[in-house]
Each structure stands twice: as C-alpha cells, then as structure tokens.
Motif scaffolding. Structure first.
Motif: not given
Ligand code: MG
Ligand code: AMP
Length: 413
Positions: A266, A196, A259, A193
C-alpha cells in the motif's frame, strides 16, 4: 498471527488519539445551526422570561377575595368588564366584584391577583357575555406566571460547555439570541482508498463496490458532524498525496479507509508518512475486529486511517474517530456511555489478548437490557451488522455463558 506483545491496548490507543486532538476555534453560529454543538461562553439573560405577568390558562382575571365561598352550590356572579387576548397590551381597571375574560399568555391586569380557569366558571343562562358565575374559590396567584419566573434578567441560563439540545435552542430563542458562541461543527472528509473500488454502475473483474465511504459518511452525519464526500482514490502515490493535502485544507478531520494493515502492498502508508512528517502512528490494537489503525496529523488536521474491511471500518469509527471528533467539538463526554446487557446466548471465544466487539441486537425486556448474538460475526459481513444495534464489549477470556452481564455500546444513540 502477531504476538499479543506487539498489540496496543485499546485504552492506550484511544488515549493516544484523544490527547492529540484539540478543540476547534469557537465561532458565532446562527441558532438554527447550533443544535448538538457545545457553548463556548456563558449565556446571560438579557431579558426576563416570561417578560410580563401573564395567565397560564384561559379564564377570568379576578380579585381572589371576591370569590371567597364560591362553589357549585354557591356560584358567585361577577361582572365581566373587558376581554384580553394573547398579545393584548391593555390593562383594564378591575373594581371589586368584576372580572376580565383572559386567554392563555395574555397579560394579567394589575388590579387582579388570580385567574379563575374557565372550567371553574359557568356562563349565565341567557349567555350574557358581560357576566360570569365563579363556582370555585380562587387563591391569590392561581394560574399566574410572574415576569421572570422561568429566567431572570442577568442570570446565567446556560453555562459554557452546555451541549445545546432542542430545549436549549428554545431558551436562546426566548431570550432573543440570533447567534451564539459555540465550538464549530467539525467538517469530516471521508476518503476510500484502493484500486479495486468502484461506486454504483458497471463493475469490472476483480473490482468491488465501495461500501465504506457511504457507510462512514452516514456514521459521520449520525454523530452530528458535517460530512464531506472526498470520493475514491486509487493506489497512486501522487493522487493519494493530492487527495490528502486537499482534504487537510478543506476539512477539520479526515477519515480514510483501506491500506492500513500490516501486510498491505500500500502506498497509503508511504504517502501519509511523508505528508505527516513522520507523525503518523500505525497501530495493531488489541481488539477484534478493527485491529489495524493509523492516526496522525496532516498539516495539523487529524487523520484517522481505518481498516478496509467494512465491519472493521465502522467499529474503528465508533472506537476512535467518533470520540476524537467529539473532542474537536469540545464535547464534555467524547465516549458513548456503556450499558450493561444480559447475554442471551453463550459467547464462545478463546484467550487471545484482545477485547472482542460482537455485533448484537439489544432490546429492553421488562426493564432488563438483553443482548442477542444472532447476527454473523465475521468482519466482512456488513449485511449482518446492518441488523445489529449494539456492540457487546467482550473482555479477553475463555468465553462467557448466557445470563452473564457484559457492557454494550449502542450504535443508534
Ligand atoms: Mg487496500
Ligand atoms: P485493506 O485494508 O486495504 O487491506 O482492505 C481490506 C479489505 O477490505 C479488502 O478485502 C478490501 O477490498 C476491502 N475494502 C477496502 N476498502 C473498502 C471499501 N471502501 N469498501 C468495501 N470494502 C473495502
């Protein structure tokens, strides 16, 4: 820095996870897919192994008493009355003074009580195939494998709970089994996840490549589980929800990275809190690296939330996900064994309430396991971990001198 008070001790965190994981249902699994899996029921033999009395060597089936006194100086001549190859079913009569030429694995004639190895015979000078000289006295039973000498009919050969290794697969094949009851091989979905993240190919400004997913997929496979690549999911609540829901249906366990840290902006946390009906537990474990960790269930499927830093993700997999997924397989030893290794350099650390896991290169030197620290230790330095084969378990303290023995976890076993 968070206070050590809010940290969960490693064993408490591991225990929490293990207690919430229950073994998968047993299945009837084809033999060719069973290696590494755990038997769910006792296996009884339906046949004798070997199924008939046969010879352990190439040679001549004889009556032992016909060879009394045989030696190099006193060769005894026997008449060769038949030949039996492996797979042969004949049972030729054997009168006193005669022998049957016989190949390894072939049935031993009923009249014979011993097999003389080829090495203990010499052919007649004229190479007459119907005669042989025995040059060593044979004892009753020499080179004979009795029916049932390995496994007897009705015997429990492999009890429930056995982890099937190649020899066990061979045993099951020798008994004619095509399928056996085992705990299923867990299907583990791996998700990365983060907005980026990109895979190979063009990389935009501020983006990084996803290394966790490929690394974790291999860690899953190396552990003997099936890996399901569930891709990268960007930080979008609906997409994350869809991905986790789908993963829970498709897989027996879900591994997601990124996250789970304290300060994260997040959505992963909010989404998982909702999907797990509040069952997700977010922890700060008293370890370095891999302090942040989350565990819970989504529609009954265990979900491991690993930290995003690549080294932390792999260490977290070793410490939490691997043992728990082994429990899904009902493995008798969820945790890897700890070995003791001698430090080759000083370990510099300060007291911080955490167990440190240092990446190291372990090798056996003159029977002693030695751990060398000459690999970078920062949690983003995945390239350094690539040259390590072990984690040194460094208890809290003010450092340890070279020569100290500390426990290690081998990464490649
Ligand atoms: Mg992250
Ligand atoms: P996070 O846990 O999401 O706060 O991420 C911590 C760090 O790990 C950040 O520098 C992330 O960019 C990095 N990271 C997160 N996921 C991955 C991934 N799949 N592959 C490589 N690095 C990652």
């Amino acid at each position: 820095m968070s206070s050590t008070k809010s940290l969960t001790p490693l064993d408490v965190a591991q225990d929490f996870v293990l207690k919430r994981v229950k073994p998968l249902k047993p299945i009837a699994c084809p033999l060719s897919e069973c290696c590494g899996l755990v038997l769910a029921a006792d296996i009884e033999s339906r046949e004798d192994v070997p199924p008939f009395r046969n010879t352990a060597s190439d040679g001549f089936a004889v009556r032992a008493k016909d060879t009394v006194g045989a030696s190099k100086e006193n060769p005894i001549l026997l008449k060769v009355v038949a030949t039996i190859a492996a797979g042969g079913a004949e049972d030729p009569e054997l009168e006193s003074g005669s022998a049957v030429r016989i190949m390894t694995g072939a049935p031993v004639p009923t009249d014979a009580d011993s097999v003389v190895m080829v090495e203990d015979t010499i052919a007649p000078v004229d190479d007459d195939e119907n005669a042989i000289y025995v040059i060593k006295e044979a004892a009753v039973g020499d080179s004979i494998r009795d029916a049932g000498s390995d496994i007897q009919i009705g015997q429990t050969v492999l009890p429930a709970g056995t982890v099937l290794n190649p020899a066990a697969i061979g045993v099951l094949a020798s008994l004619g089994y095509k399928k056996v009851p085992v705990f299923a091989r867990p299907k583990v979905g791996v998700i990365s996840t983060g907005s980026e993240l990109v895979d190979a190919g063009d990389i935009g400004k501020g983006m990084i490549r996803d290394s966790n997913r490929p690394a974790l997929i291999e860690a899953v496979k190396q552990s003997g589980f099936d890996a399901v690549d569930l891709g990268i999911v960007v930080d979008d609540a609906q997409l994350l929800e869809n991905a986790f829901k789908e993963a829970a249906i498709l897989c027996d366990a879900i591994i997601t990275s990124g996250g789970v840290s304290v300060g994260d902006y997040d959505l992963t946390k909010q989404v998982l809190a909702k999907l797990s009906n509040g069952d997700m537990k977010w922890m700060q474990v008293a370890i370095k690296p891999a302090k942040p960790f989350a565990f819970g269930t989504v529609s009954g499927t265990p979900l491991f939330g690993l930290p995003g830093n690549p080294v932390s993700a792999l260490v977290s997999f070793e410490l939490f996900a691997r043992p728990a997924i082994r429990k899904l397989m009902n493995h008798p030893t969820p945790f890897k064994r700890l070995l003791n290794a001698t430090l080759q350099e000083d370990v510099v650390r300060r007291r911080d309430g955490k167990v440190h896991f240092l990446r190291a290169l372990c090798q056996s030197v003159n029977g002693e396991l030695q751990a060398s620290l000459k690999v970078g230790q920062m949690s983003h330095m995945l390239s350094r971990m690539a040259s390590a084969n072990a984690l040194i378990v460094v208890p809290d303290g003010d450092g340890y001198e070279a020569g100290t023995k500390l426990p290690v976890i081998l990464l490649d076993e």
